[in-house]
Design an enzyme around this catalytic site. Structure first.
Site, PDB file in Angstrom:
ATOM      1  N   GLU A   4       4.224   6.382  -2.397  1.00 36.90           N
ATOM      2  CA  GLU A   4       4.090   8.072  -2.755  1.00 36.90           C
ATOM      3  C   GLU A   4       4.289   8.905  -1.583  1.00 36.90           C
ATOM      4  OE1 GLU A   4       1.794  11.502  -4.258  1.00 36.90           O
ATOM      5  OE2 GLU A   4       1.464  10.514  -2.510  1.00 36.90           O
ATOM      6  N   GLU A   5       3.644   8.342  -0.517  1.00 33.40           N
ATOM      7  CA  GLU A   5       3.178   9.964   0.387  1.00 33.40           C
ATOM      8  C   GLU A   5       4.179   8.875   0.513  1.00 33.40           C
ATOM      9  OE1 GLU A   5       0.987  11.144   0.927  1.00 33.40           O
ATOM     10  OE2 GLU A   5      -1.075  10.031   0.569  1.00 33.40           O
TER      11      GLU A   5
END
Length: 320
Positions: free
Chosen positions: A156-157
């Site tokens: 996600e990051e």
């Protein structure tokens, strides 16, 4: 929670002899168990270079920890491999043996941290909370009307890579079976706000409402907070977390959020407590995002709302 906006299995086939959901009577439940999960994620980071970034040994150990808990409780788990930043990493998906496979309620949180720190608020809190909500549901012995699918997203990051891969590669007929998606990203910020994703665009800040059905999700979450005497504010679907790929294809979405690097206003401090003029999470994306960077009251309140949402939407889904 990622700074930028950027999904797997064609259907999660269950083994022919899936075990029934359940939980060990010795296992901790509720808020105490969430704390145990966070402590474990902290230990994993400390043993693996100080972080749990996707593709790293710390992320793999986090996946192994969560998967073992879900397997033991009787969920059917699947690892979905994908490429990110030139290497292999994974999403972890876990679903109930029972429930209508044509009406799937998804509950998700990203499991990876940034490389700068252990990522305990961002997003150990969301991951630990949905893990425990799943385990508590299993331990209750309830049989869901709708199939529940819990997702622990990788990368996600790096721009919602894992959730985007999941949605993008899911066949259209299986995508159509997803009734809704709930997202929990940062639910224990130390200078916490109480935000729910603005399904009806009532804050009028221009991002627009979520897909049809999202307003009903927002209302259910707000009502749950309200029942505990907690006022909420809407936060835009601005594409910064894993709901993004779902709303792009018209799947109703919602969730809760306690704030990242944004600044708490005086009005919010008067309403919620905490420090006006300070970030909701002063350790956002940094090495001090440890177990000491979690507001226990905010985390406990969010866990109660998440658990209530799982129970509610196991039986009913929003009208589309």
């Amino acid at each position: 929670m990622t700074v930028t906006a950027a999904a797997a299995v064609a259907g999660l086939a269950l083994p022919a002899s899936s075990p029934a959901l359940g939980a060990s009577p010795q296992a901790a439940t509720g808020a105490a168990a969430v704390q145990e999960h966070l402590q474990e994620l902290q230990k994993i980071a400390e043993a693996n270079g100080g972080h749990r970034a996707s593709g790293s040994p710390g992320y793999q150990a986090s996946i192994d920890y969560v998967k073992a808990k879900l397997d033991a409780a009787g969920f059917a788990t699947t690892l979905q491999e994908f490429d990110s930043m030139g290497g292999k990493t994974y999403n972890l998906l876990a679903e109930t043996p029972g429930g209508d496979a044509n009406n799937v309620v998804m509950v998700g949180a990203h499991l990876d941290s940034v490389s700068e720190g252990p990522g305990i608020n961002d997003n150990g809190t969301g991951s630990a909370a949905i893990l425990q909500a799943a385990l508590d549901f299993a331990g209750s012995g309830a049989q869901p009307k709708n199939k529940l699918r819990f997702a622990f997203w990788g990368a996600e990051e790096e721009g919602l890579v894992g959730s985007s891969h999941y949605v993008r590669t899911l066949p259209e007929q299986d995508r159509g079976k997803i009734a809704m998606y709930l997202n929990f990203d940062m639910v224990g910020s130390p200078n916490a706000g109480y935000f729910t994703y603005d399904g009806d665009d009532s804050d009028n800040e221009g991002a627009g409402p979520g897909p049809e059905g999202s307003a009903q999700i927002e209302k259910a979450l707000n009502d749950s907070f309200g029942g505990a005497g907690v006022a909420t504010e809407g936060t835009d679907f601005d594409g910064r977390s894993d709901y993004g790929p779902f709303i792009e294809v018209g799947i109703p979405a919602g969730g809760t959020f306690t704030g990242a690097e944004g600044t708490k206003t005086q009005e919010q401090a008067d309403k919620w407590g905490g420090q006006a003029g300070q970030a909701y999470d002063p350790c956002y994306h940094s090495s001090c995002d440890t177990v000491d960077n979690v507001n226990q009251e905010a985390l406990d309140r969010n866990l109660q709302v998440i658990s209530a949402a799982v129970k509610t939407f196991a039986e009913q889904t929003p009208t589309r």
